[in-house]
Design a protein around this motif. Structure first.
Motif, short mmCIF file in Angstrom:
data_model
loop_
_atom_site.label_atom_id
_atom_site.label_comp_id
_atom_site.label_asym_id
_atom_site.label_seq_id
_atom_site.Cartn_x
_atom_site.Cartn_y
_atom_site.Cartn_z
N LEU A 147 5.46 33.68 4.74
CA LEU A 147 5.42 35.05 5.24
C LEU A 147 5.21 36.00 4.07
N SER A 148 3.94 36.29 3.76
CA SER A 148 3.70 37.17 2.61
C SER A 148 2.72 38.26 2.99
N GLY A 149 2.26 38.99 1.96
CA GLY A 149 1.32 40.06 2.23
C GLY A 149 -0.07 39.53 2.53
N GLY A 150 -0.39 38.38 1.95
CA GLY A 150 -1.73 37.81 2.12
C GLY A 150 -1.77 36.63 3.08
N HIS A 151 -0.62 36.02 3.34
CA HIS A 151 -0.60 34.81 4.16
C HIS A 151 0.47 34.88 5.22
N VAL A 174 1.94 39.08 8.13
CA VAL A 174 3.13 39.85 8.50
C VAL A 174 3.48 40.90 7.42
N GLY A 175 3.31 40.55 6.13
CA GLY A 175 3.59 41.52 5.08
C GLY A 175 2.62 42.70 5.14
N GLU A 176 1.38 42.38 5.50
CA GLU A 176 0.35 43.42 5.65
C GLU A 176 0.77 44.37 6.78
N PHE A 178 3.83 45.01 7.71
CA PHE A 178 4.91 45.84 7.15
C PHE A 178 4.30 46.95 6.29
N ASP A 179 3.34 46.58 5.42
CA ASP A 179 2.78 47.58 4.50
C ASP A 179 2.01 48.67 5.24
N LYS A 180 1.22 48.27 6.25
CA LYS A 180 0.43 49.26 6.99
C LYS A 180 1.35 50.16 7.82
N GLY A 191 5.32 48.42 1.22
CA GLY A 191 6.08 48.99 2.33
C GLY A 191 7.27 48.20 2.81
N GLY A 192 7.22 46.86 2.65
CA GLY A 192 8.26 46.02 3.25
C GLY A 192 9.69 46.44 2.89
N PRO A 193 10.01 46.47 1.59
CA PRO A 193 11.39 46.83 1.23
C PRO A 193 11.77 48.24 1.67
N LEU A 195 10.55 49.90 4.23
CA LEU A 195 10.71 49.92 5.68
C LEU A 195 12.05 49.29 6.07
N GLU A 196 12.41 48.20 5.41
CA GLU A 196 13.70 47.56 5.71
C GLU A 196 14.85 48.52 5.43
N ALA A 197 14.73 49.26 4.33
CA ALA A 197 15.83 50.18 3.96
C ALA A 197 16.00 51.29 4.99
N GLY A 282 7.54 33.52 0.69
CA GLY A 282 6.74 34.75 0.76
C GLY A 282 7.66 35.96 0.69
N GLY A 283 7.09 37.08 0.28
CA GLY A 283 7.89 38.29 0.06
C GLY A 283 8.68 38.73 1.28
N VAL A 284 8.12 38.54 2.46
CA VAL A 284 8.78 39.00 3.68
C VAL A 284 10.07 38.20 3.95
N ALA A 285 10.13 37.00 3.38
CA ALA A 285 11.34 36.17 3.56
C ALA A 285 12.55 36.82 2.90
N ALA A 286 12.34 37.89 2.13
CA ALA A 286 13.48 38.61 1.54
C ALA A 286 14.18 39.48 2.58
N ASN A 287 13.54 39.72 3.71
CA ASN A 287 14.08 40.64 4.71
C ASN A 287 15.31 40.04 5.40
N LEU A 288 16.41 40.75 5.30
CA LEU A 288 17.70 40.22 5.77
C LEU A 288 17.74 39.99 7.27
N THR A 314 8.86 34.95 -3.72
CA THR A 314 7.67 35.73 -4.07
C THR A 314 6.89 34.95 -5.14
N ASP A 315 5.72 35.48 -5.50
CA ASP A 315 4.86 34.73 -6.40
C ASP A 315 5.51 34.55 -7.78
N ASN A 316 5.42 33.34 -8.28
CA ASN A 316 6.05 33.01 -9.56
C ASN A 316 5.34 31.78 -10.14
O1 KG4 Z 1 4.76 36.97 -1.47
P1 KG4 Z 1 4.51 38.37 -1.93
O2 KG4 Z 1 5.36 38.89 -3.06
O3 KG4 Z 1 3.03 38.58 -2.37
C1 KG4 Z 1 1.93 38.17 -1.64
O4 KG4 Z 1 1.60 38.85 -0.66
O5 KG4 Z 1 1.34 37.14 -2.03
O6 KG4 Z 1 4.71 39.28 -0.64
C2 KG4 Z 1 4.54 40.67 -0.68
C3 KG4 Z 1 4.74 41.18 0.72
C4 KG4 Z 1 4.40 42.65 0.85
O7 KG4 Z 1 3.61 42.81 2.01
C5 KG4 Z 1 5.75 43.30 0.98
O8 KG4 Z 1 5.72 44.51 1.71
C6 KG4 Z 1 6.53 42.24 1.71
O9 KG4 Z 1 6.10 41.03 1.11
N1 KG4 Z 1 7.98 42.40 1.54
C7 KG4 Z 1 8.84 42.62 2.56
C8 KG4 Z 1 10.12 42.76 1.98
N2 KG4 Z 1 10.00 42.59 0.62
C9 KG4 Z 1 8.67 42.36 0.38
N3 KG4 Z 1 8.63 42.74 3.88
C10 KG4 Z 1 9.71 42.98 4.66
N4 KG4 Z 1 10.96 43.15 4.18
C11 KG4 Z 1 11.22 43.05 2.86
N5 KG4 Z 1 12.46 43.22 2.38
#
Ligand code: KG4
Ligand code: ZN
Length: 354
Positions: A147-151, A174-176, A178-180, A191-193, A195-197, A282-288, A314-316
């Motif tokens: 669950l990331s911004g690109g995948h 799904v991250g996209e 959130f961002d949009k 936008g993800g963090p 928006l969650e806040a 993926g970044g979205v997996a940080a969402n509580l 997240t990417d590392n």
């Molecule tokens: O995996 P990642 O760091 O980078 C790639 O996209 O490869 O993911 C970034 C995405 C972004 O769309 C960001 O808005 C989302 O993860 N993101 C979140 C949260 N933290 C990061 N989405 C929802 N809730 C969050 N807490």
């Protein structure tokens, strides 16, 4: 791809540069982390509201060399001591991929060490097997929800190099989404963090937003209808939205995403009932809230949910080095002529020696 038994003779250097993080890591052959570095480019891209490929490539070029030198100085490991050099070769932005894999190939050529062209999605898929990361190392097969911004996809992880995509997004990741949506609400990038806040102050029941594909067979995803519904809600508010309205929309959006992901995961488990665990990455997996909902689904089906610490979601580059170790153990390395692949589905990863 050359398939030949290669003993791991020293630490593995991993490099990640597929999107907007420059990262380097050095792992011992048993997977213990000797050094890790990540530099986010968020500040470089924020003025543009998204990742600009040209800016990303230049930033990788500037950061990578000093970063690797610094990590190697910390560990006292020289190129001659390495067992192999692994770099993300796809999927991702071509400029960054060329810089990271070009660096790795140059180092491999000069030091005579094996090179590994790592698929970024495979690296996310195998992260949970990093010793000590998630308590017990999950055995194959398991499910990966990326669950990331690109995948945005659900993958059956059957073994190293053996993947079956069970479903993926038909439109936005799904991250996209959130961002949009965050952008529509006037929140900063990414936008993800944000928006969650703000959603914590909102009423998740105020707006009944669509839940595309809910209860459909399989585990494809769709988010663009959800984003369009938010666009319609905010239409007519030309300036800044009242804070409470933005919070209520954010909370309602997040509730819809949680329902969608919970439903899709339940369907994915039905497609792979023998899965030993469910991994989220993926970044979205940080969402509580999303973590809680996905944990509820996995426990309902008697599965273990593994959510690696955020820095590994997240990417590392730790995940890149680790994927390299998993492949090296099977005797796999790649010729220096291996090209980068901006598009590289998991199913197209080459055969393993197993
Ligand atoms: O995996 P990642 O760091 O980078 C790639 O996209 O490869 O993911 C970034 C995405 C972004 O769309 C960001 O808005 C989302 O993860 N993101 C979140 C949260 N933290 C990061 N989405 C929802 N809730 C969050 N807490
Ligand atoms: Zn990623």
């Amino acid at each position: 791809m050359a398939i030949k038994a290669i003993p791991i003779e020293g630490p593995v250097l991993g490099i990640e540069s597929s999107c907007d993080e420059t990262a380097a890591a050095i792992l011992a052959p048993d997977g213990s982390i000797l050094a890790e570095r990540v530099l986010s480019q968020i500040a470089d891209h924020a003025p543009w509201g998204g990742v600009v490929p040209e800016i990303a490539a230049r930033a990788h070029l500037a950061a990578l060399g000093p970063m690797v030198a610094d990590a190697m100085a910390q560990t006292g490991v020289g190129f001659a001591d390495l067992g192999a050099i692994a770099a993300t070769a796809g999927p991702g932005l071509i400029g960054g991929l060329i810089i990271g894999s070009g660096f790795a190939k140059g180092a491999a050529l000069a030091s005579g060490k094996p090179y590994l062209a790592i698929n970024h999605l495979e690296a996310h898929a195998l992260t949970a097997r990093l010793p000590g990361l998630a308590g017990e190392q999950p055995e194959f097969p398991y499910l990966l929800l990326l669950l990331s911004g690109g995948h945005c996809q659900c993958v059956a992880v059957l073994g190293v190099g053996k993947y079956r995509r069970l479903g993926s997004t038909l439109d936005d990741a799904v991250g996209e989404a959130f961002d949009k949506t965050a952008k529509l609400l006037g929140l900063p990038y990414p936008g993800g963090p944000a928006l969650e806040a703000i959603a914590r102050e909102g009423d998740p029941k105020r707006f009944d937003l669509p839940r595309p594909l809910l209860r459909w067979q399989g585990c494809d995803f769709s988010f663009s209808g959800l984003k369009t519904a938010v666009a319609q809600l905010v239409a007519g508010n030309s300036d800044a939205l009242p804070r409470q309205l933005a919070a209520d929309i954010a909370a309602s959006f997040q509730a819809a995403v949680a329902d969608i992901l919970a439903d899709r995961l339940a369907h994915a488990i039905l497609l792979l009932p023998q899965a030993n665990a469910v991994i989220i990455a993926g970044g979205v997996a940080a969402n509580l809230l999303l973590r809680q909902r996905l944990a509820a689904v996995t426990s309902e089906y008697g599965k273990m949910l593994i959510a690696p610490p955020q820095r590994f979601c997240t990417d590392n580059a730790v995940m890149v080095a680790w994927a390299g170790i998993e492949r090296l153990r099977l005797g796999i390395s790649d010729p220096l002529s291996t090209p980068c692949r901006p598009r590289w589905p998991l199913e197209e990863i080459g055969p393993t020696a197993a």
